[in-house]
Design a protein around this motif. Sequence first.
Motif, mmCIF file in Angstrom:
data_model
loop_
_atom_site.group_PDB
_atom_site.id
_atom_site.type_symbol
_atom_site.label_atom_id
_atom_site.label_comp_id
_atom_site.label_asym_id
_atom_site.label_seq_id
_atom_site.Cartn_x
_atom_site.Cartn_y
_atom_site.Cartn_z
ATOM 1 N N TYR A 222 9.522 -3.218 9.115
ATOM 2 C CA TYR A 222 8.394 -2.816 9.943
ATOM 3 C C TYR A 222 8.276 -1.312 10.176
ATOM 4 C CZ TYR A 222 7.924 -7.745 11.034
ATOM 5 O OH TYR A 222 7.747 -9.095 10.939
ATOM 6 N N PHE A 223 9.389 -0.585 10.091
ATOM 7 C CA PHE A 223 9.366 0.811 10.534
ATOM 8 C C PHE A 223 9.641 1.844 9.452
ATOM 9 C CE2 PHE A 223 10.879 -1.468 14.506
ATOM 10 C CZ PHE A 223 9.632 -1.460 15.114
ATOM 11 N N ASP A 224 10.189 1.459 8.327
ATOM 12 C CA ASP A 224 10.576 2.435 7.311
ATOM 13 C C ASP A 224 9.836 2.143 6.010
ATOM 14 O OD1 ASP A 224 11.750 4.162 5.509
ATOM 15 O OD2 ASP A 224 13.801 3.812 6.218
ATOM 16 N N PHE A 225 8.841 2.972 5.712
ATOM 17 C CA PHE A 225 8.033 2.798 4.509
ATOM 18 C C PHE A 225 8.328 3.895 3.479
ATOM 19 C CE2 PHE A 225 5.961 0.822 8.049
ATOM 20 C CZ PHE A 225 5.490 -0.385 7.548
ATOM 21 N N SER A 226 9.487 4.537 3.647
ATOM 22 C CA SER A 226 9.837 5.659 2.773
ATOM 23 C C SER A 226 10.227 5.220 1.371
ATOM 24 C CB SER A 226 10.981 6.463 3.391
ATOM 25 O OG SER A 226 12.156 5.662 3.515
ATOM 26 N N GLY A 227 10.493 3.943 1.186
ATOM 27 C CA GLY A 227 10.872 3.443 -0.133
ATOM 28 C C GLY A 227 11.235 1.978 -0.061
ATOM 29 N N PRO A 228 11.619 1.381 -1.180
ATOM 30 C CA PRO A 228 12.000 -0.030 -1.215
ATOM 31 C C PRO A 228 13.213 -0.313 -0.336
ATOM 32 C CG PRO A 228 11.561 0.799 -3.419
ATOM 33 C CD PRO A 228 11.595 1.986 -2.521
ATOM 34 N N GLN A 229 13.364 -1.561 0.047
ATOM 35 C CA GLN A 229 14.421 -1.948 0.975
ATOM 36 C C GLN A 229 15.797 -2.100 0.327
ATOM 37 O OE1 GLN A 229 12.133 -5.498 2.579
ATOM 38 N NE2 GLN A 229 13.054 -4.751 4.470
ATOM 39 N N ARG B 37 0.822 -1.212 0.000
ATOM 40 C CA ARG B 37 0.000 0.000 0.000
ATOM 41 C C ARG B 37 0.858 1.266 0.000
ATOM 42 N NH1 ARG B 37 -3.330 -3.110 3.587
ATOM 43 N NH2 ARG B 37 -2.308 -2.207 5.409
ATOM 44 N N ALA B 38 2.005 1.194 0.681
ATOM 45 C CA ALA B 38 2.890 2.362 0.787
ATOM 46 C C ALA B 38 3.757 2.557 -0.454
ATOM 47 C CB ALA B 38 3.773 2.220 2.025
ATOM 48 N N GLY B 39 3.708 1.604 -1.393
ATOM 49 C CA GLY B 39 4.555 1.699 -2.572
ATOM 50 C C GLY B 39 5.993 1.281 -2.310
ATOM 51 N N ALA B 40 6.246 0.603 -1.171
ATOM 52 C CA ALA B 40 7.599 0.159 -0.836
ATOM 53 C C ALA B 40 7.929 -1.201 -1.438
ATOM 54 C CB ALA B 40 7.764 0.115 0.684
#
Length: 361
Positions: A259-266, A62-65
């Motif tokens: 779990y905590f960083d949805f700012s972008g892909p891993q 949903r976040a686009g990550a």
Amino acid sequence: MAEPVHYFAPDALVQFGTEVFKAYRLPAEDAATVARDLVAADLRGLASHGVARIPIYCKRLRAGAINPTPNIAITHPTAVVAAIDGDDGIGFVVGHRAMAEAIEIAAQFGIGMVGIRRSTHYGMAALYVMQAIDAGMVSMAFTNSSPAMPAWGGRTNFHGAAPLAVGAPGGRPGDYVLDLAMTVIARGKIRLAASRGEPIPLGLALDNEGRPTTDAQAAFEGVLLPFGGVKGSAIAFMMDIFSGVLTGAAFGGEVKSLYFDFSGPQNVGHLFIAIRPDLFMPMQAYRDRMDEMIERAKAAPRAADCDEILIPGEPESRTAAARARSGIPVTGDVARALIDEGAQAKVALPASAARPFDAGA
């Protein structure tokens, strides 16, 4: 009174997961792959990597990550090596495509190595060496992951839990399947304990002040400890070199938190190696030697408190066989989370049988 545990038919959970992931634009085949892999973890008794993770993968979608429809690009620096750009796709899909490539190369040249960048969390590491075992290959799977434990002597997260998996096809006694994280305990198990308000034993983690803790939530927000002390930390360093530095993926604490960083892909990195077992002898000779090795180990004199010597992967295999018959146990908190996630995707959780937990199931 203990909360009832709900038992689900494995196929029903696979269908549920498939429909949920399809709602987030994963192609039907990819959605089914992810759902099967999560259920496979539950079957083998690894609930921390099973259907309990459906909500976090959906949240990242949903976040686009996570890219639901990646264009997975493969290049070949040499005849026996492939480089894969996962295009930020879900790690299960990228991982299986990469191991398939390693197997295909090994079938032709005897050994295949594949480095992967721009992937995401890929679940239970055993999935990929079991894929190679099914193809008759010996294999290794390396991955890095989001920071979960400190460099030795530190108190802030740096290394990932970075599970290492190794697989070797056996014969009569079964296959060898090693799957272990570099931490004393899997981070997913700490998360589950935290979500249930359960304490953890001392020696597993430090809180964010670097103090030993039995509080699972404080541990989840702090750092896990490496198995074997400095030795486990050194292996975690190696895993990040092989999976991150070498492949072009994130490394050295750069992998974004699941779990905590949805700012972008891993930008998770993996490295897979597949080896044809008949490089040095006929295949049947290899299988006979594997059988002999396993049977020798199992026949060894046992310690006073040991009823049976088991090989890596054997307990999980037995659990999977039992749960295929009795159903997969899902605790009430996880069932509620799945119901909520299904509601967002307009997919109903299948019916279950609720009864007190049976540890033998």
